[in-house]
Enzyme design. Structure first.
Site, mmCIF file in Angstrom:
data_model
loop_
_atom_site.group_PDB
_atom_site.id
_atom_site.type_symbol
_atom_site.label_atom_id
_atom_site.label_comp_id
_atom_site.label_asym_id
_atom_site.label_seq_id
_atom_site.Cartn_x
_atom_site.Cartn_y
_atom_site.Cartn_z
ATOM 1 N N PRO A 275 -3.582 -3.405 -0.234
ATOM 2 C CG PRO A 275 -1.230 -2.514 -0.154
ATOM 3 C CD PRO A 275 -2.288 -3.428 0.418
ATOM 4 C CG ASP A 452 -0.287 -7.334 -0.264
ATOM 5 O OD1 ASP A 452 0.023 -6.282 -0.244
ATOM 6 O OD2 ASP A 452 -0.622 -7.652 1.019
ATOM 7 C CG HIS A 453 2.141 -2.809 -5.362
ATOM 8 N ND1 HIS A 453 3.543 -2.851 -5.574
ATOM 9 C CD2 HIS A 453 1.718 -2.417 -6.648
ATOM 10 C CE1 HIS A 453 3.803 -2.513 -6.515
ATOM 11 N NE2 HIS A 453 2.561 -2.169 -7.275
ATOM 12 N NE ARG A 454 -0.127 -5.037 2.758
ATOM 13 C CZ ARG A 454 -0.957 -5.395 3.680
ATOM 14 N NH1 ARG A 454 -0.829 -4.726 4.646
ATOM 15 N NH2 ARG A 454 -1.714 -6.448 3.684
ATOM 16 C CB CYS A 456 6.768 -8.544 -4.640
ATOM 17 S SG CYS A 456 5.280 -8.834 -5.377
#
Length: 482
Positions: A275, A452-454, A456
């Site tokens: 994501p 990658d928004h996972r 941070c």
């Protein structure tokens, strides 16, 4: 007598399952030494020269240039000297080639041929002592030139002419020993009703290759299409197919394989699993360009290699990753864990004739700008010549993408899976800019970070990008971390 050994395409490492034949380095009938490169193949990661673990005479090659073979498929067969019966039936090969491989080999050659090469590939190679291999090799290479009575009974036996006559009878009007047509070629010709007796072989001694049969098949298909186009038909029906068939003929289908296929797979996986989000900022790079000019001027005309802008940006990235280690990580989806990596192996995007590749600068976090620049230059040259190894293209933890060299200002780069972030750099160009409260012309660059928004949130990503921009605008900021 000659023993024919089959050499299969080995596993070239990194989990590769197939390779494309780019260029054959040997012909049927050539004498090869142990560990001599016989074919150049292109994997999904690099160009590789594949060495043969046997020494002798090449009796058959499998696959034309441009074709793709899976790992474990037959690559070529080599006739080597043997004192025992062959372990498996020899494929249809030239009797002359078999004779060359058999002459004056003797028992020592048989022992080594069964032992194989000491040059270990994944899935190939043995523990044969290197010293013993060096003693045998000169004797093996010189075999075809040395006269010996052994070839006489092998050159003129009945099996070779029978194999040829069973497929073609008289090949190209030649009598006597002729390089035999392989079973694959015979089957292909039979399936397409091609008369091999009418073909002129392009191989050694008139050998009919698969390429010759493929060419004959194409000619037959073109003749059939031409006959169809000129056949009488009803006026209305004849015009519609002609217009309708023009579009498919103009469409070009390009297989997604090799480097292009690997890039497609990785990008698709990145977009489906990660994501990602992108943030960007414009930065005044005037001071950075001035600092670079000062560094290169201080080195003098012969004071060593120049420091590139990419090297400075890479050093800025390593300093930023030390402050924001969340972006130097990966995600273990099976364990649902974020894995923070201890060192920075910095990848950089490089466009080559073979496509986009990402060489990796190992341990970039302990290098200075000059060291990083030298390694980038070395890897770039290897990339341009197609000599990067799979190991030099894997293991990156963060990627720097300088798309400004293509004359564009910005982009939203796709993360290089399984990494967590990529910094994109646009072109540096003069633009109006407010500097010290006044409008001025400054060297401006757009920086974009895809992350990658996972691993941070936007605050961390923004902090990383802002630090990079501050270093670009005020290179002295880096002095705190040097």
């Amino acid at each position: 007598m000659a023993q024919v050994l089959e050499f299969k395409l080995p596993d070239l490492g990194e989990g590769l399952t197939e390779a494309e034949i780019v260029r054959w380095l040997v012909e049927v009938g050539d004498v090869v030494a142990i560990d001599q490169p016989v074919v150049e193949v292109e994997t999904a990661k690099a160009m590789v020269e594949v060495p043969c673990p046997y020494g002798g005479v090449v009796t058959a090659r499998f696959g034309e240039e441009g074709s793709e073979l899976p790992v474990g498929a037959p690559l070529l067969t080599v006739a080597v000297g043997a004192t025992e019966a062959p372990a498996s039936p020899a494929p249809s090969t030239s009797s002359a080639s078999s004779a060359s491989g058999a002459s004056s080999a003797g028992a020592p050659a048989a022992e080594e041929s069964s032992a194989g090469s000491g040059n270990v590939l994944v899935g190939y190679g043995t523990g044969a002592p290197a010293a013993r291999r060096r003693r045998i090799r000169p004797e093996r290479v010189g075999t075809p030139a040395a006269p010996a009575p052994a070839p006489a009974p092998v050159v003129e036996p009945e099996p070779a002419p029978v194999a040829v006559s069973a497929a073609t009878g008289e090949v190209n009007g030649q009598q006597g020993p002729v390089a035999v047509v392989s079973p694959l070629v015979r089957r292909l010709a039979r399936q397409h009703e091609i008369d091999l007796r009418r073909l002129t072989g392009s191989g050694p001694d008139g050998l009919i290759l698969r390429a010759d049969v493929d060419s004959a098949i194409r000619e037959a298909e073109e003749a059939a299409r031409a006959q169809t186009r000129t056949a009488p038909a009803e006026p209305v029906v004849a015009e519609v197919p002609t217009a309708g068939t023009a579009a498919p003929a103009a469409a070009e289908r390009i297989p997604l394989r090799g480097v292009r296929g690997a890039v497609a797979d990785k990008l698709s996986r990145s977009r489906s699993e990660i994501p990602d989000a992108t943030c960007w900022v414009d930065a005044d790079a005037t001071e950075l360009m001035a600092a670079r000019a000062a560094m290169n001027a201080a080195s003098g005309p012969s004071g060593g290699p120049k420091v590139s802008v990419l090297a400075l940006l890479a050093r800025i990235c390593t300093a930023a990753l030390a402050r924001y280690p969340e972006l130097n990580s990966t995600v273990d989806t099976a364990a649902r864990e974020i894995v923070r990596l201890p060192g920075v192996h910095l990848g950089f995007a490089a466009q080559t004739e073979r496509g986009l590749v990402v060489p990796v600068v190992r341990d970039a976090h302990i290098r200075n700008a000059e060291s990083i620049g030298a390694e980038i230059a070395r890897l770039t040259e290897l990339a341009r010549t197609g000599k990067l190894s799979p190991a030099q293209l894997t293991g990156g933890t963060f990627t720097l993408n300088n798309y400004g060299v293509f004359g564009v200002d910005g982009s939203t780069p796709i993360i290089n899976h399984p990494e967590a972030a990529m910094l994109g750099v646009g072109r540096i160009m003069p633009k109006p800019w407010v500097h010290n409260g006044e409008l001025a012309v400054r060297q401006v660059v757009q920086l974009s970070l895809t992350f990658d928004h996972r691993v941070c949130d936007g605050g961390t990503a923004g902090g990383f990008l802002r630090y990079v921009a501050d270093c670009v605008e005020q290179p002295a900021v880096l002095l705190r971390t040097l």
